[in-house]
Design a protein around this motif. Structure first.
Motif, PDB file in Angstrom:
ATOM      1  N   GLU A 145       0.878  -1.166   0.000  1.00 16.33           N
ATOM      2  CA  GLU A 145       0.000   0.000   0.000  1.00 16.33           C
ATOM      3  C   GLU A 145       0.919   1.221   0.000  1.00 16.33           C
ATOM      4  OE1 GLU A 145      -3.195   2.367  -0.165  1.00 16.33           O
ATOM      5  OE2 GLU A 145      -3.373   0.190  -0.120  1.00 16.33           O
ATOM      6  N   PRO A 146       0.921   2.013  -1.090  1.00 12.06           N
ATOM      7  CA  PRO A 146       1.798   3.185  -1.139  1.00 12.06           C
ATOM      8  C   PRO A 146       1.466   4.199  -0.037  1.00 12.06           C
ATOM      9  CG  PRO A 146       1.001   2.640  -3.322  1.00 12.06           C
ATOM     10  CD  PRO A 146       0.216   1.799  -2.342  1.00 12.06           C
ATOM     11  N   LEU A 147       2.502   4.764   0.557  1.00 10.65           N
ATOM     12  CA  LEU A 147       2.382   5.778   1.601  1.00 10.65           C
ATOM     13  C   LEU A 147       3.305   6.932   1.255  1.00 10.65           C
ATOM     14  CD1 LEU A 147       2.808   3.401   4.670  1.00 10.65           C
ATOM     15  CD2 LEU A 147       0.647   4.282   3.779  1.00 10.65           C
ATOM     16  N   GLU A 148       3.097   8.060   1.900  1.00  7.41           N
ATOM     17  CA  GLU A 148       4.025   9.172   1.757  1.00  7.41           C
ATOM     18  C   GLU A 148       4.324   9.733   3.130  1.00  7.41           C
ATOM     19  OE1 GLU A 148       4.033  13.630   0.000  1.00  7.41           O
ATOM     20  OE2 GLU A 148       3.265  12.083  -1.323  1.00  7.41           O
ATOM     21  N   PHE A 149       5.598   9.905   3.417  1.00  7.81           N
ATOM     22  CA  PHE A 149       5.991  10.536   4.672  1.00  7.81           C
ATOM     23  C   PHE A 149       5.846  12.035   4.513  1.00  7.81           C
ATOM     24  CE2 PHE A 149       8.396   6.567   5.039  1.00  7.81           C
ATOM     25  CZ  PHE A 149       8.099   6.211   6.343  1.00  7.81           C
ATOM     26  N   ASN A 150       5.226  12.665   5.486  1.00  7.87           N
ATOM     27  CA  ASN A 150       5.100  14.118   5.499  1.00  7.87           C
ATOM     28  C   ASN A 150       5.658  14.658   6.794  1.00  7.87           C
ATOM     29  OD1 ASN A 150       3.653  14.663   3.024  1.00  7.87           O
ATOM     30  ND2 ASN A 150       1.932  13.609   3.949  1.00  7.87           N
ATOM     31  N   GLU A 151       6.509  15.664   6.669  1.00  8.29           N
ATOM     32  CA  GLU A 151       7.021  16.306   7.867  1.00  8.29           C
ATOM     33  C   GLU A 151       6.073  17.428   8.253  1.00  8.29           C
ATOM     34  OE1 GLU A 151      11.128  17.382   7.706  1.00  8.29           O
ATOM     35  OE2 GLU A 151      11.604  15.678   6.431  1.00  8.29           O
ATOM     36  N   GLY A 152       6.098  17.823   9.502  1.00  9.64           N
ATOM     37  CA  GLY A 152       5.270  18.943   9.886  1.00  9.64           C
ATOM     38  C   GLY A 152       4.592  18.781  11.222  1.00  9.64           C
ATOM     39  N   GLU A 153       4.541  17.621  11.767  1.00  5.36           N
ATOM     40  CA  GLU A 153       3.971  17.430  13.089  1.00  5.36           C
ATOM     41  C   GLU A 153       5.087  17.393  14.108  1.00  5.36           C
ATOM     42  OE1 GLU A 153       1.342  14.147  13.545  1.00  5.36           O
ATOM     43  OE2 GLU A 153      -0.319  15.281  12.719  1.00  5.36           O
ATOM     44  N   GLU A 154       4.792  17.851  15.294  1.00  4.14           N
ATOM     45  CA  GLU A 154       5.788  17.886  16.358  1.00  4.14           C
ATOM     46  C   GLU A 154       6.334  16.498  16.675  1.00  4.14           C
ATOM     47  OE1 GLU A 154       5.336  19.498  20.618  1.00  4.14           O
ATOM     48  OE2 GLU A 154       4.805  21.115  19.249  1.00  4.14           O
ATOM     49  N   ASP A 155       5.503  15.483  16.569  1.00  4.91           N
ATOM     50  CA  ASP A 155       5.921  14.122  16.900  1.00  4.91           C
ATOM     51  C   ASP A 155       6.792  13.483  15.819  1.00  4.91           C
ATOM     52  OD1 ASP A 155       2.786  14.069  18.220  1.00  4.91           O
ATOM     53  OD2 ASP A 155       4.521  13.593  19.472  1.00  4.91           O
ATOM     54  N   GLY A 156       6.956  14.126  14.681  1.00  6.68           N
ATOM     55  CA  GLY A 156       7.800  13.544  13.641  1.00  6.68           C
ATOM     56  C   GLY A 156       7.064  13.366  12.340  1.00  6.68           C
ATOM     57  N   LEU A 157       7.007  12.152  11.862  1.00  7.00           N
ATOM     58  CA  LEU A 157       6.428  11.858  10.553  1.00  7.00           C
ATOM     59  C   LEU A 157       5.073  11.200  10.688  1.00  7.00           C
ATOM     60  CD1 LEU A 157       9.639  10.307   8.942  1.00  7.00           C
ATOM     61  CD2 LEU A 157       8.803  12.622   8.665  1.00  7.00           C
ATOM     62  N   PHE A 158       4.221  11.406   9.694  1.00  7.33           N
ATOM     63  CA  PHE A 158       2.951  10.713   9.635  1.00  7.33           C
ATOM     64  C   PHE A 158       2.719  10.264   8.202  1.00  7.33           C
ATOM     65  CE2 PHE A 158       2.046  15.127   8.840  1.00  7.33           C
ATOM     66  CZ  PHE A 158       1.081  15.132   7.849  1.00  7.33           C
ATOM     67  N   PHE A 159       1.745   9.390   7.990  1.00  8.38           N
ATOM     68  CA  PHE A 159       1.515   8.801   6.676  1.00  8.38           C
ATOM     69  C   PHE A 159       0.268   9.369   6.013  1.00  8.38           C
ATOM     70  CE2 PHE A 159       3.442   5.393   9.244  1.00  8.38           C
ATOM     71  CZ  PHE A 159       4.623   5.259   8.541  1.00  8.38           C
ATOM     72  N   THR A 160       0.314   9.505   4.686  1.00  6.92           N
ATOM     73  CA  THR A 160      -0.874   9.776   3.887  1.00  6.92           C
ATOM     74  C   THR A 160      -0.836   8.809   2.712  1.00  6.92           C
ATOM     75  OG1 THR A 160       0.147  11.377   2.402  1.00  6.92           O
ATOM     76  CG2 THR A 160      -0.780  12.244   4.459  1.00  6.92           C
ATOM     77  N   THR A 161      -1.919   8.738   1.954  1.00  4.10           N
ATOM     78  CA  THR A 161      -1.948   7.834   0.798  1.00  4.10           C
ATOM     79  C   THR A 161      -1.762   8.591  -0.516  1.00  4.10           C
ATOM     80  OG1 THR A 161      -4.358   7.967   0.780  1.00  4.10           O
ATOM     81  CG2 THR A 161      -3.361   6.098   1.955  1.00  4.10           C
ATOM     82  N   GLU A 162      -1.167   9.779  -0.469  1.00  2.91           N
ATOM     83  CA  GLU A 162      -0.893  10.536  -1.688  1.00  2.91           C
ATOM     84  C   GLU A 162       0.248   9.882  -2.464  1.00  2.91           C
ATOM     85  OE1 GLU A 162      -0.104  14.586  -0.686  1.00  2.91           O
ATOM     86  OE2 GLU A 162      -1.878  14.724   0.577  1.00  2.91           O
ATOM     87  N   LYS A 163       0.192  10.010  -3.793  1.00  6.12           N
ATOM     88  CA  LYS A 163       1.229   9.406  -4.635  1.00  6.12           C
ATOM     89  C   LYS A 163       2.548  10.172  -4.474  1.00  6.12           C
ATOM     90  CE  LYS A 163       2.161   7.751  -9.222  1.00  6.12           C
ATOM     91  NZ  LYS A 163       1.622   7.463 -10.526  1.00  6.12           N
ATOM     92  N   PRO A 164       3.645   9.478  -4.198  1.00  8.83           N
ATOM     93  CA  PRO A 164       4.942  10.128  -4.032  1.00  8.83           C
ATOM     94  C   PRO A 164       5.439  10.739  -5.334  1.00  8.83           C
ATOM     95  CG  PRO A 164       5.047   7.798  -3.425  1.00  8.83           C
ATOM     96  CD  PRO A 164       3.696   8.060  -3.985  1.00  8.83           C
ATOM     97  N   SER A 165       6.209  11.833  -5.234  1.00  8.73           N
ATOM     98  CA  SER A 165       6.708  12.501  -6.434  1.00  8.73           C
ATOM     99  C   SER A 165       8.225  12.406  -6.560  1.00  8.73           C
ATOM    100  CB  SER A 165       6.280  13.964  -6.414  1.00  8.73           C
ATOM    101  OG  SER A 165       6.814  14.612  -5.277  1.00  8.73           O
ATOM    102  N   ASN A 166       8.892  11.606  -5.749  1.00  8.18           N
ATOM    103  CA  ASN A 166      10.339  11.459  -5.859  1.00  8.18           C
ATOM    104  C   ASN A 166      10.701  10.046  -6.312  1.00  8.18           C
ATOM    105  OD1 ASN A 166      10.629   9.712  -3.584  1.00  8.18           O
ATOM    106  ND2 ASN A 166      10.506  11.461  -2.217  1.00  8.18           N
ATOM    107  N   PRO A 167      11.967   9.760  -6.546  1.00  3.25           N
ATOM    108  CA  PRO A 167      12.344   8.440  -7.078  1.00  3.25           C
ATOM    109  C   PRO A 167      12.167   7.288  -6.087  1.00  3.25           C
ATOM    110  CG  PRO A 167      14.291   9.825  -6.805  1.00  3.25           C
ATOM    111  CD  PRO A 167      13.100  10.666  -6.484  1.00  3.25           C
ATOM    112  N   TYR A 168      11.917   7.598  -4.809  1.00  4.74           N
ATOM    113  CA  TYR A 168      11.732   6.557  -3.797  1.00  4.74           C
ATOM    114  C   TYR A 168      10.384   6.739  -3.119  1.00  4.74           C
ATOM    115  CZ  TYR A 168      16.674   6.275  -4.684  1.00  4.74           C
ATOM    116  OH  TYR A 168      17.881   6.164  -5.314  1.00  4.74           O
ATOM    117  N   SER A 169       9.765   5.632  -2.757  1.00  5.63           N
ATOM    118  CA  SER A 169       8.455   5.662  -2.111  1.00  5.63           C
ATOM    119  C   SER A 169       8.470   4.825  -0.847  1.00  5.63           C
ATOM    120  CB  SER A 169       7.383   5.086  -3.051  1.00  5.63           C
ATOM    121  OG  SER A 169       7.263   5.871  -4.206  1.00  5.63           O
ATOM    122  N   ALA A 170       7.742   5.291   0.156  1.00  4.50           N
ATOM    123  CA  ALA A 170       7.523   4.513   1.375  1.00  4.50           C
ATOM    124  C   ALA A 170       6.220   3.748   1.173  1.00  4.50           C
ATOM    125  CB  ALA A 170       7.415   5.430   2.588  1.00  4.50           C
ATOM    126  N   VAL A 171       6.238   2.449   1.437  1.00  5.16           N
ATOM    127  CA  VAL A 171       5.056   1.611   1.260  1.00  5.16           C
ATOM    128  C   VAL A 171       4.913   0.678   2.453  1.00  5.16           C
ATOM    129  CG1 VAL A 171       5.129   1.702  -1.273  1.00  5.16           C
ATOM    130  CG2 VAL A 171       6.321  -0.132  -0.077  1.00  5.16           C
TER     131      VAL A 171
END
Length: 94
Positions: free
Chosen positions: A14-40
């Motif tokens: 299941e494709p995921l995208e790491f997003n920075e911006g929360e105080e606790d660190g990273l969280f996941f969304t299901t948006e399509k990644p735009s870089n050469p590597y993807s978190a899944v």
């Protein structure tokens, strides 16, 4: 209920995208990644895979290695084992 079981060294993900911006660190969304590597997230693993990946693991893969399959009423995203770059290991906080 019918499920999709990957074969021939493929991993169902299941494709995921790491997003920075929360105080606790990273969280996941299901948006399509735009870089050469993807978190899944690993959903299922073919029996002949040689890497130690398990259902629920988060892995980093090459984005171009992701393949969306839609056939016979089934849909899923798979990646060949040789496109896995890294397995994310989370250390428990104590």
């Amino acid at each position: 209920m019918k499920t999709m079981k990957p074969c021939n060294k493929f991993i169902l993900v299941e494709p995921l995208e790491f997003n920075e911006g929360e105080e606790d660190g990273l969280f996941f969304t299901t948006e399509k990644p735009s870089n050469p590597y993807s978190a899944v997230e690993v959903i299922a693993v073919a029996d002949d895979c040689t890497l130690d990946v398990l259902m629920g693991d988060i892995i980093i893969v090459t984005t171009h290695g992701l393949q969306t399959i839609s056939a016979g009423g089934f849909e899923g995203t798979v990646v060949p084992e040789n496109h896995i770059i890294s397995i994310i290991e989370c250390e428990d906080e104590e």
